[in-house]
Scaffold this active site. Structure first.
Site, short mmCIF file in Angstrom:
data_model
loop_
_atom_site.label_atom_id
_atom_site.label_comp_id
_atom_site.label_asym_id
_atom_site.label_seq_id
_atom_site.Cartn_x
_atom_site.Cartn_y
_atom_site.Cartn_z
N ASN A 87 0.79 -1.28 -0.12
CA ASN A 87 -0.03 -0.18 0.03
C ASN A 87 0.90 1.14 -0.03
O ASN A 87 0.27 2.25 -0.47
CB ASN A 87 -0.95 -0.03 1.24
N TYR A 152 2.94 10.58 -10.70
CA TYR A 152 2.09 9.99 -9.73
C TYR A 152 0.90 8.98 -10.56
O TYR A 152 0.85 7.80 -10.17
CB TYR A 152 1.29 10.75 -8.48
N LYS A 156 0.32 4.94 -10.87
CA LYS A 156 -0.52 4.05 -10.52
C LYS A 156 -1.21 3.48 -11.83
O LYS A 156 -1.92 2.38 -11.56
CB LYS A 156 -1.81 5.11 -10.08
N1 LIG Z 1 -5.24 9.55 -0.32
C1 LIG Z 1 -5.74 9.49 -1.75
O1 LIG Z 1 -6.57 10.21 -2.31
C2 LIG Z 1 -5.26 8.18 -2.57
C3 LIG Z 1 -6.33 7.75 -3.85
C4 LIG Z 1 -5.76 6.74 -4.48
C5 LIG Z 1 -4.69 6.05 -4.05
N2 LIG Z 1 -4.00 6.40 -2.79
C6 LIG Z 1 -2.96 5.77 -2.50
O2 LIG Z 1 -3.17 4.92 -1.09
C7 LIG Z 1 -1.82 4.46 -0.48
C8 LIG Z 1 -1.88 5.25 0.84
O3 LIG Z 1 -1.85 6.70 0.59
P1 LIG Z 1 -2.77 7.38 1.73
O4 LIG Z 1 -3.78 8.24 1.15
O5 LIG Z 1 -2.96 6.63 3.09
O6 LIG Z 1 -1.66 8.46 2.15
P2 LIG Z 1 -0.49 8.60 3.72
O7 LIG Z 1 -1.49 8.86 4.74
O8 LIG Z 1 0.23 9.82 3.13
O9 LIG Z 1 0.12 7.28 3.95
C9 LIG Z 1 1.08 6.88 3.04
C10 LIG Z 1 1.96 5.74 4.10
O10 LIG Z 1 3.01 5.27 3.03
C11 LIG Z 1 4.03 5.37 3.50
N3 LIG Z 1 5.16 5.64 2.62
C12 LIG Z 1 5.15 6.59 1.79
N4 LIG Z 1 6.42 6.40 1.10
C13 LIG Z 1 7.24 5.42 1.77
C14 LIG Z 1 8.40 5.00 1.49
N5 LIG Z 1 9.32 5.30 0.45
N6 LIG Z 1 8.77 3.97 2.41
C15 LIG Z 1 8.09 3.79 3.50
N7 LIG Z 1 6.84 4.11 3.69
C16 LIG Z 1 6.42 5.03 2.80
C17 LIG Z 1 4.03 6.62 4.81
O11 LIG Z 1 4.87 6.52 5.86
P3 LIG Z 1 5.85 7.51 6.10
O12 LIG Z 1 5.27 8.94 6.37
O13 LIG Z 1 6.79 6.88 6.84
O14 LIG Z 1 6.62 7.84 4.73
C18 LIG Z 1 2.63 6.34 5.33
O15 LIG Z 1 2.51 5.14 6.25
C19 LIG Z 1 -0.74 5.17 -1.53
O16 LIG Z 1 -0.39 4.15 -2.37
C20 LIG Z 1 -1.56 6.31 -2.34
O17 LIG Z 1 -0.85 6.14 -3.64
C21 LIG Z 1 -4.25 7.38 -1.84
#
Ligand SMILES: NC(=O)c1ccc[n+]([C@@H]2O[C@H](COP(=O)([O-])OP(=O)(O)OC[C@H]3O[C@@H](n4cnc5c(N)ncnc54)[C@H](OP(=O)(O)O)[C@@H]3O)[C@@H](O)[C@H]2O)c1
Length: 262
Positions: A87, A152, A156
């Site tokens: 994720n 980005y 995806k």
């Molecule tokens: N929010 C949206 O609108 C949305 C929509 C579609 C898809 N997504 C996808 O959902 C997933 C989760 O995102 P989220 O929305 O929950 O965002 P978030 O709250 O920013 O969480 C992202 C998580 O990924 C970790 N992470 C990011 N880069 C990393 C790295 N290089 N190594 C280790 N850990 C890493 C972060 O940890 P650290 O803080 O320690 O880096 C955090 O735990 C992502 O793949 C994102 O692309 C999000």
């Protein structure tokens, strides 16, 4: 210790947002956890998961690097992985030509390289055992060219496509692959991508707990894909029949810096 009687799930990006709630779903359903994120906040999240009565190993590692992924994989200590929830990911706003290339590369290396490296390591072991579940967090962003979020959205598009292909390759192997494709969700994502002054950054968003529950349930059913929320389902259906140039223009209106209210 009854640890090995429980199934084991690896959840990446579990410190906040969708990944935090995915890990919570796993723990509530009796999975021990290996959880990972880049920053130390993963240790506080792990404490919360332990309160749900399961064993939790927390790993601080940059999953954009192969070394970081190796460190995470080693934390499972050879125990069979029943579910992998890949994720971790992040965005990066602004025009491509104005972005710092190190940051661009970190998006690609986190969202793609580290993600598929981990999936290959764990997936091989699942295939050898003839069982396992893989959930990959893609995005509905993979269906549209992402003006002002171009790298980005491209990452995806890769992940969504990769997930369907891997699922097909493993269809007779006893291993299921599920692609979770959220729409805009209320997490730290937009702040981290420096997109708080954009229309999408300021829009009303989906609840990460609901998105994670939809993803977890789809993984447990062994479904191929899940788009969380009816508006997002409609958006992906329309995207499939809309010319790319039109989609890119629509994305510009949502993601261009300054497109939100001041
Ligand atoms: N929010 C949206 O609108 C949305 C929509 C579609 C898809 N997504 C996808 O959902 C997933 C989760 O995102 P989220 O929305 O929950 O965002 P978030 O709250 O920013 O969480 C992202 C998580 O990924 C970790 N992470 C990011 N880069 C990393 C790295 N290089 N190594 C280790 N850990 C890493 C972060 O940890 P650290 O803080 O320690 O880096 C955090 O735990 C992502 O793949 C994102 O692309 C999000």
């Amino acid at each position: 210790m009854s640890a090995n009687k429980r199934p084991l799930a690896i959840v990446t990006g579990a410190s906040t947002g969708i990944g935090y709630d995915l890990a919570k779903c796993c723990a509530e359903n009796g999975f021990d956890l290996v959880v990972a994120a880049d920053e130390s906040a993963i240790n506080e999240a792990a404490q919360e998961f332990r309160k749900l009565g399961v064993e939790v190993e927390a790993v601080e590692a940059d999953l954009a690097t192969l070394e970081g992924v190796d460190k995470l994989y080693a934390a499972a200590k050879g125990r069979p992985v029943d579910a992998l929830l890949a994720n971790a990911g992040h965005g990066l706003g602004h025009a491509f030509l104005d972005q710092n290339f190190e940051e661009v590369r970190h998006v690609v290396d986190t969202n793609i390289t580290g993600t598929i490296y981990l999936i290959q390591k764990v997936g091989r072991e699942m295939r050898a055992r003839g069982e396992g579940r893989i959930l990959i967090t893609g995005s509905i962003a993979g269906f549209m060219p992402g003006s002002f979020h171009a790298v980005y959205n491209g990452s995806k598009a890769f992940i969504d496509s990769f997930s369907f292909a891997l699922r097909n390759e493993l269809k007779d192997a006893g291993v299921t692959v599920t692609c979770l494709m959220p729409g805009a969700t209320e997490t730290e994502f937009f702040e981290r991508a420096d997109m708080l002054d954009t229309k999408v950054g300021q829009s009303e968003k989906d609840d990460p707990a609901k998105v994670a529950r939809d993803g977890f349930d789809a993984m447990m059913r062994g479904d191929g894909d899940i788009v969380s929320g009816w508006k997002n389902k409609l958006q992906t259906t329309l995207a499939a029949v809309t010319p790319s140039g039109v989609l890119a223009e629509q994305h510009r209106k949502m993601a261009e810096p300054g497109s939100g209210e001041k």
